[in-house]
Design a protein around this motif. Structure first.
Motif, short mmCIF file in Angstrom:
data_model
loop_
_atom_site.label_atom_id
_atom_site.label_comp_id
_atom_site.label_asym_id
_atom_site.label_seq_id
_atom_site.Cartn_x
_atom_site.Cartn_y
_atom_site.Cartn_z
N ASN A 80 27.38 33.25 30.32
CA ASN A 80 26.70 34.54 30.32
C ASN A 80 25.19 34.34 30.51
O ASN A 80 24.38 34.96 29.83
N TYR A 81 24.86 33.45 31.44
CA TYR A 81 23.45 33.19 31.72
C TYR A 81 23.23 33.06 33.23
O TYR A 81 22.38 32.32 33.70
N SER A 93 34.43 37.74 25.92
CA SER A 93 33.79 36.49 25.55
C SER A 93 34.85 35.49 25.11
O SER A 93 35.81 35.85 24.42
N SER A 96 31.25 30.04 22.58
CA SER A 96 29.82 29.79 22.78
C SER A 96 29.61 28.34 23.20
O SER A 96 30.13 27.41 22.58
N SER A 199 15.47 33.81 21.05
CA SER A 199 16.59 34.75 21.18
C SER A 199 16.12 36.20 21.26
O SER A 199 16.82 37.07 21.79
N TYR A 202 15.00 36.30 24.97
CA TYR A 202 16.17 36.09 25.83
C TYR A 202 17.42 36.38 24.99
O TYR A 202 18.02 35.47 24.41
N ARG A 204 20.42 36.89 25.38
CA ARG A 204 21.72 36.27 25.67
C ARG A 204 21.84 34.89 25.04
O ARG A 204 22.89 34.27 25.07
N VAL A 228 24.98 29.94 24.17
CA VAL A 228 25.18 31.04 25.11
C VAL A 228 26.68 31.23 25.27
O VAL A 228 27.45 30.26 25.28
N ASP A 229 27.11 32.48 25.38
CA ASP A 229 28.55 32.76 25.47
C ASP A 229 29.11 32.38 26.84
O ASP A 229 28.47 32.60 27.88
N LYS A 276 25.19 42.42 25.07
CA LYS A 276 24.52 41.19 25.49
C LYS A 276 25.10 40.58 26.76
O LYS A 276 24.65 39.54 27.21
N LEU A 277 26.09 41.24 27.32
CA LEU A 277 26.67 40.73 28.55
C LEU A 277 25.69 40.87 29.70
O LEU A 277 25.12 41.95 29.91
N ASN A 278 25.52 39.79 30.45
CA ASN A 278 24.61 39.82 31.59
C ASN A 278 25.27 40.50 32.79
O ASN A 278 24.59 41.07 33.65
#
Length: 415
Positions: A80-81, A93, A96, A199, A202, A204, A228-229, A276-278
């Protein structure tokens, strides 16, 4: 008509079973527990649904995303980045990934700045999640990028950065002579520490602690880092019902996956932070997570259309067949009428009693045959049938009357 009901029900049952096997392709990078997750997912989904999951080993995150966007694959496991792209959505998700920064003996690891300045550092391939994350960290710390030496190969680096699951003791043997970098002391977390600031900027990224002794001599003290997930992503054009079913099945059978890696225990959760999902959540996954389950009509709309088309076609065929059978039965009763009218027309010309008897038997035989055909549903008990039966009785009475006249003539002739 009754004979048509059974075949119709059989056809509808076979159609409703939807015997067609749907095929979905799932691409993954063979690192950490990803292969095991893919194999477990394939086994679970194929046992629950009439689907076939094709597993494809990908080259890297960007290549996997390109395959999703171009509809060459249906599902991918991605950090998720990654930058937002059209054509793909998040589903749920999974776990992590933890940021590990290993540095060799002799390098000053007292701060992030002293660590990365003037030391060759491997941060993965350009535009990979690890690369993007580290670039954000360089920006957050406002580092002098001229003093950052990015190594192209892991073997050329004094600092190795990896975004992955928790290491096993065997895997850590590859890092003998290295130390793990900690961004801060554990007791500072939650008190506006450096990882709290990262955090915040950023969102995520989340603070993560590798507990003391969990990495043996690498963690004589707790290591404060980031995570990060890793998210299951799907192509945006994937049907809502399919994504809904897959997400529901995976998340409700999380116990099957948690034995693969400890991080999956807290990763596979229905209550993960969707904000928090990109990459935006797929509508099919949202329906499940919001408990807005698709209705029966929505779930089987496509199949319902096929069934409706078949029903209309079958009904048209039944109507045509019914009309044909009705016409056929009408033609049959017309044959009886024709024979009866011939007999009625012949009555005036009868000269002998025996002729009359023969014709009476002929009419009675036709009556019996008509009743047999009625029982066998080859004729219909409608007005035409009833009129025929009345007319045949009338004809028999006429024949008997004619015979009485002939008998009287014969008796007068002999007396």
């Amino acid at each position: 008509m009754k004979k048509l009901i059974a075949p119709l029900l059989v056809i509808l049952f076979l159609v409703s079973c939807n015997p067609t096997t749907l095929t979905f392709s799932y691409i993954y990078n063979d690192e950490g527990p990803n292969r095991q997750i893919a194999e477990k997912m394939k086994e679970l989904l194929e046992s629950e649904f009439n689907v076939e999951i094709m597993l494809i080993e990908g080259l890297n995150t960007n290549a996997n995303l390109d395959s999703l966007i171009s509809d060459r694959v249906d599902i991918a496991l991605v950090e998720n980045y990654v930058k937002y792209r059209e054509g793909l959505n998040s589903a749920f998700s999974v776990y992590s990934e933890v940021l590990h920064i290993f540095y060799k003996d002799g390098i000053d690891g007292s701060s992030f700045e002293s660590l990365v300045h003037d030391n060759p550092i491997y941060i993965g391939k350009e535009e990979s999640p690890t690369y993007n994350l580290m670039m954000d960290l360089f920006d957050f710390y406002a580092l002098d990028t001229s003093r950052i030496v990015v190594a192209q190969e892991m073997g050329q680096a004094s600092i190795v950065v990896e975004l992955t699951n928790l290491y096993t003791k065997k895997e850590l043997q590859n890092y003998q002579g290295f130390h793990l970098f900690s961004f801060d002391r554990m007791n500072n977390m939650g008190n506006a520490s450096i990882v709290d600031g990262i955090s915040l900027k950023y969102p995520r990224l989340a603070p993560f602690v590798i507990p003391q002794k969990s990495y043996w001599n690498f963690t004589e003290e707790p290591v404060v880092t980031l995570s990060v997930d890793l998210v299951m992503m799907v192509r945006a054009s994937m049907l809502d019902v399919s994504v809904n079913d897959f997400a529901k099945t995976m998340l409700r059978n999380r116990q099957i996956f948690t034995s693969i890696d400890p991080l999956l225990f807290d990763g596979l959760r229905e209550d993960f932070d969707q904000s928090k999902l990109n990459i935006p959540l797929h509508e099919g996954a949202r329906i499940f997570l919001d408990r807005d389950e698709p209705s029966f009509l929505e779930r089987y709309a496509e199949l319902g259309g096929v069934i409706l088309s078949i029903i209309i076609a079958l009904w048209s065929a039944i109507v045509s067949l019914t009309k044909w059978q009705a016409q056929k039965k009408k033609d049959k009763i017309d044959e009886f009428y024709e024979d009866l009218m011939n007999i009625k027309n012949e009555i005036p010309g009868i000269q002998k009693v025996t002729e009359g008897l023969t014709k009476v038997k002929r009419v009675q035989t036709a009556q019996n045959k008509a009743f047999e055909m009625l029982i066998e549903e080859k004729l219909v008990a409608n007005d035409s049938f009833r009129i025929y039966m009345e007319l045949s009785k009338e004809t028999i009475n006429e024949l008997r009357g004619k015979m009485r006249v002939l008998k009287a003539k014969q008796e007068r002739a002999t007396s």
